[in-house]
Design a protein around this motif. Sequence first.
Motif, PDB file in Angstrom:
ATOM      1  N   GLN A   1      -1.983  18.176  10.056  1.00  0.00           N
ATOM      2  CA  GLN A   1      -3.182  17.477  10.280  1.00  0.00           C
ATOM      3  C   GLN A   1      -3.451  17.582   8.804  1.00  0.00           C
ATOM      4  OE1 GLN A   1      -4.410  16.244  12.797  1.00  0.00           O
ATOM      5  NE2 GLN A   1      -2.705  16.916  14.084  1.00  0.00           N
ATOM      6  N   ASN A   2      -3.432  18.795   8.227  1.00  0.00           N
ATOM      7  CA  ASN A   2      -4.303  18.291   6.878  1.00  0.00           C
ATOM      8  C   ASN A   2      -3.932  17.395   6.271  1.00  0.00           C
ATOM      9  OD1 ASN A   2      -5.487  21.020   7.441  1.00  0.00           O
ATOM     10  ND2 ASN A   2      -3.825  22.370   6.141  1.00  0.00           N
ATOM     11  N   PHE A   3      -3.024  17.282   5.866  1.00  0.00           N
ATOM     12  CA  PHE A   3      -1.639  15.656   5.072  1.00  0.00           C
ATOM     13  C   PHE A   3      -3.084  14.396   5.140  1.00  0.00           C
ATOM     14  CE2 PHE A   3       1.065  12.134   4.713  1.00  0.00           C
ATOM     15  CZ  PHE A   3       1.232  12.258   3.793  1.00  0.00           C
ATOM     16  N   LYS A   4      -3.590  14.332   7.224  1.00  0.00           N
ATOM     17  CA  LYS A   4      -4.319  13.168   7.522  1.00  0.00           C
ATOM     18  C   LYS A   4      -5.593  13.184   6.630  1.00  0.00           C
ATOM     19  CE  LYS A   4      -3.539  11.921  12.348  1.00  0.00           C
ATOM     20  NZ  LYS A   4      -4.041  12.251  13.060  1.00  0.00           N
ATOM     21  N   LYS A   5      -5.802  14.414   7.002  1.00  0.00           N
ATOM     22  CA  LYS A   5      -7.270  14.624   7.056  1.00  0.00           C
ATOM     23  C   LYS A   5      -7.040  14.230   5.200  1.00  0.00           C
ATOM     24  CE  LYS A   5      -8.933  17.842   9.981  1.00  0.00           C
ATOM     25  NZ  LYS A   5      -9.865  19.566   9.750  1.00  0.00           N
ATOM     26  N   GLU A   6      -6.459  13.848   4.462  1.00  0.00           N
ATOM     27  CA  GLU A   6      -6.262  13.802   2.769  1.00  0.00           C
ATOM     28  C   GLU A   6      -5.966  11.937   2.737  1.00  0.00           C
ATOM     29  OE1 GLU A   6      -3.100  16.306   1.052  1.00  0.00           O
ATOM     30  OE2 GLU A   6      -4.120  18.061   1.914  1.00  0.00           O
ATOM     31  N   LEU A   7      -5.682  11.886   3.692  1.00  0.00           N
ATOM     32  CA  LEU A   7      -5.455  10.388   3.536  1.00  0.00           C
ATOM     33  C   LEU A   7      -6.069   9.698   4.026  1.00  0.00           C
ATOM     34  CD1 LEU A   7      -1.940  10.066   5.238  1.00  0.00           C
ATOM     35  CD2 LEU A   7      -1.967   9.255   3.183  1.00  0.00           C
ATOM     36  N   ALA A   8      -7.206  10.657   4.989  1.00  0.00           N
ATOM     37  CA  ALA A   8      -8.436   9.875   5.700  1.00  0.00           C
ATOM     38  C   ALA A   8      -9.453   9.751   4.727  1.00  0.00           C
ATOM     39  CB  ALA A   8      -8.865  10.646   6.825  1.00  0.00           C
ATOM     40  N   GLN A   9      -9.375  10.672   3.903  1.00  0.00           N
ATOM     41  CA  GLN A   9     -10.389  11.034   2.506  1.00  0.00           C
ATOM     42  C   GLN A   9      -9.914   9.859   1.559  1.00  0.00           C
ATOM     43  OE1 GLN A   9     -10.221  14.962   1.657  1.00  0.00           O
ATOM     44  NE2 GLN A   9     -11.570  15.660   3.388  1.00  0.00           N
ATOM     45  N   ARG A  10      -8.696   9.176   1.533  1.00  0.00           N
ATOM     46  CA  ARG A  10      -8.057   8.625  -0.163  1.00  0.00           C
ATOM     47  C   ARG A  10      -8.657   6.959   0.199  1.00  0.00           C
ATOM     48  NH1 ARG A  10      -3.460  12.097  -0.875  1.00  0.00           N
ATOM     49  NH2 ARG A  10      -1.988  10.372   0.304  1.00  0.00           N
ATOM     50  N   HIS A  11      -8.362   7.147   1.894  1.00  0.00           N
ATOM     51  CA  HIS A  11      -8.518   5.317   2.387  1.00  0.00           C
ATOM     52  C   HIS A  11      -9.901   5.093   2.641  1.00  0.00           C
ATOM     53  CE1 HIS A  11      -3.996   5.451   0.848  1.00  0.00           C
ATOM     54  NE2 HIS A  11      -4.009   6.265   1.366  1.00  0.00           N
ATOM     55  N   SER A  12     -10.884   6.389   3.113  1.00  0.00           N
ATOM     56  CA  SER A  12     -12.379   5.751   3.059  1.00  0.00           C
ATOM     57  C   SER A  12     -13.336   4.571   3.364  1.00  0.00           C
ATOM     58  CB  SER A  12     -13.288   7.292   4.034  1.00  0.00           C
ATOM     59  OG  SER A  12     -13.222   7.419   2.042  1.00  0.00           O
ATOM     60  N   THR A  13     -13.108   4.099   1.674  1.00  0.00           N
ATOM     61  CA  THR A  13     -13.857   3.290   0.992  1.00  0.00           C
ATOM     62  C   THR A  13     -12.609   2.478   0.986  1.00  0.00           C
ATOM     63  OG1 THR A  13     -13.862   4.400  -1.016  1.00  0.00           O
ATOM     64  CG2 THR A  13     -15.882   5.171  -0.016  1.00  0.00           C
ATOM     65  N   GLY A  14     -13.272   1.218  -0.233  1.00  0.00           N
ATOM     66  CA  GLY A  14     -12.130   0.508  -1.096  1.00  0.00           C
ATOM     67  C   GLY A  14     -12.025  -0.915   0.761  1.00  0.00           C
ATOM     68  N   LYS A  15     -10.820  -2.089  -0.396  1.00  0.00           N
ATOM     69  CA  LYS A  15     -10.726  -3.214   0.660  1.00  0.00           C
ATOM     70  C   LYS A  15      -9.422  -2.316   1.144  1.00  0.00           C
ATOM     71  CE  LYS A  15      -9.638  -7.981   0.809  1.00  0.00           C
ATOM     72  NZ  LYS A  15      -8.465  -8.025   1.077  1.00  0.00           N
ATOM     73  N   LYS A  16      -9.321  -2.789   2.978  1.00  0.00           N
ATOM     74  CA  LYS A  16      -7.873  -2.690   2.983  1.00  0.00           C
ATOM     75  C   LYS A  16      -7.511  -3.856   3.040  1.00  0.00           C
ATOM     76  CE  LYS A  16      -9.434   1.472   5.300  1.00  0.00           C
ATOM     77  NZ  LYS A  16      -8.509   1.762   7.131  1.00  0.00           N
ATOM     78  N   PRO A  17      -5.949  -3.598   1.631  1.00  0.00           N
ATOM     79  CA  PRO A  17      -4.953  -5.340   2.425  1.00  0.00           C
ATOM     80  C   PRO A  17      -4.224  -4.959   3.822  1.00  0.00           C
ATOM     81  CG  PRO A  17      -3.721  -3.701   1.158  1.00  0.00           C
ATOM     82  CD  PRO A  17      -5.305  -2.664   1.507  1.00  0.00           C
ATOM     83  N   THR A  18      -4.200  -6.974   4.145  1.00  0.00           N
ATOM     84  CA  THR A  18      -3.811  -6.775   5.905  1.00  0.00           C
ATOM     85  C   THR A  18      -2.181  -7.383   5.628  1.00  0.00           C
ATOM     86  OG1 THR A  18      -4.134  -9.306   5.277  1.00  0.00           O
ATOM     87  CG2 THR A  18      -5.782  -7.597   6.159  1.00  0.00           C
ATOM     88  N   VAL A  19      -2.238  -6.875   6.403  1.00  0.00           N
ATOM     89  CA  VAL A  19       0.100  -6.408   6.166  1.00  0.00           C
ATOM     90  C   VAL A  19       0.405  -6.957   7.333  1.00  0.00           C
ATOM     91  CG1 VAL A  19      -0.189  -4.500   7.296  1.00  0.00           C
ATOM     92  CG2 VAL A  19       1.851  -5.639   5.862  1.00  0.00           C
ATOM     93  N   LEU A  20       1.410  -8.159   8.160  1.00  0.00           N
ATOM     94  CA  LEU A  20       2.584  -8.413   8.760  1.00  0.00           C
ATOM     95  C   LEU A  20       4.231  -7.781   8.667  1.00  0.00           C
ATOM     96  CD1 LEU A  20       3.820 -10.648  10.262  1.00  0.00           C
ATOM     97  CD2 LEU A  20       4.336 -11.812   9.125  1.00  0.00           C
ATOM     98  N   ILE A  21       4.053  -6.372   9.725  1.00  0.00           N
ATOM     99  CA  ILE A  21       5.586  -5.624   9.617  1.00  0.00           C
ATOM    100  C   ILE A  21       6.475  -6.319  10.409  1.00  0.00           C
ATOM    101  CG2 ILE A  21       6.219  -4.141   9.732  1.00  0.00           C
ATOM    102  CD1 ILE A  21       3.310  -2.544   9.938  1.00  0.00           C
ATOM    103  N   LEU A  22       7.467  -6.878   9.637  1.00  0.00           N
ATOM    104  CA  LEU A  22       8.441  -7.594  10.459  1.00  0.00           C
ATOM    105  C   LEU A  22       9.612  -6.646  10.921  1.00  0.00           C
ATOM    106  CD1 LEU A  22       8.690 -10.921   9.141  1.00  0.00           C
ATOM    107  CD2 LEU A  22       7.214 -10.335  11.062  1.00  0.00           C
ATOM    108  N   MET A  23       9.566  -6.121  11.799  1.00  0.00           N
ATOM    109  CA  MET A  23      10.857  -5.546  12.583  1.00  0.00           C
ATOM    110  C   MET A  23      12.214  -6.284  13.142  1.00  0.00           C
ATOM    111  SD  MET A  23      12.630  -1.925  12.577  1.00  0.00           S
ATOM    112  CE  MET A  23      11.154  -0.638  12.686  1.00  0.00           C
ATOM    113  N   GLY A  24      13.421  -5.821  12.187  1.00  0.00           N
ATOM    114  CA  GLY A  24      14.593  -7.246  12.222  1.00  0.00           C
ATOM    115  C   GLY A  24      15.680  -5.921  13.058  1.00  0.00           C
ATOM    116  N   LEU A  25      16.398  -7.322  13.371  1.00  0.00           N
ATOM    117  CA  LEU A  25      17.980  -6.699  13.785  1.00  0.00           C
ATOM    118  C   LEU A  25      18.328  -7.649  13.527  1.00  0.00           C
ATOM    119  CD1 LEU A  25      18.987  -6.192  17.346  1.00  0.00           C
ATOM    120  CD2 LEU A  25      16.642  -7.517  16.989  1.00  0.00           C
TER     121      LEU A  25
END
Length: 302
Positions: free
Chosen positions: A161-185
Amino acid sequence: MTKNKKLLALLLALVVLAVSLTGCAATQKSDSANDLSPIPANGRVVGTSVATDEILDALGYENVVGVPHTDAFQIPDRYKNVKEIGSPMNPNMEIVKSLKPDIIFTPKSLEGQLKKGYDNAGIRSHFIDLESTDGMFRSVLDMGKILGREKQAAALNADYQNFKKELAQRHSTGKKPTVLILMGLPGSFTVATESSYVGSLAKMAGFENVYGDGNGKDFMNVNTEDMLQKQPDIILRTSHAMPDKVKKMFADEFKKNDIWKHFKAVQNNKVYDLDHEYFGMSARFNYKDAIAHLEQIANENQ
């Protein structure tokens, strides 16, 4: 194991995975309530997946009497001499019964496939949510209650939970790059949404998934024309199993299918192959290292 038996096990694993990737077995949410009553002190436990055994190891639980056979991952050292029970997707019930476990822990994605067999064998089962880090830590707390490791479980959850809070603070501002995620077999691939494990990692690392949470679906079958309309900044590719074959499959697909050259992510050389050790189907305790790798990619593309 004979060559024919190995081939049969591999084919079975691929069939089960194919079902899960089309949004059926692996993404259905179970309505059954797990029993959280404790087992006897130092009771006998079987963990049917590597991720499950990593949780047991993190909780400091010693009396694990059965673990899966795996060639792709490492069983925790604590359990390296423990009896193998076969494939995570198809444990050998005769071996499991011979171990006389007080409880067997299995990923929830396999509940529909395996619960009846456990019930018929008279074995208490508990199904853990490994579809996201949040789900994993809810399961950690549940397992702590069952195993008499509540203090250890609470400490693990507090760290998360502490780690999640730190992440949320780090990524609260700024442009978020958009992503397409492909899972393969080998032979096919699908789109991973924010509801999948790898998708949840990407979200925490500061990405915006072009397919959002998929309305609760972990994976979606989407045609490439629709993907092109989304025009993601970045494409991430990963695999559930046989990563070398999947990596070659993706390379061939992107080379031979002309539609990919119209993606700006391809034009800008923003296609990344992820290590399936960190970015597979199930949540694992190496999530911090996985997110650090994704953050590096996100930071390079802001």
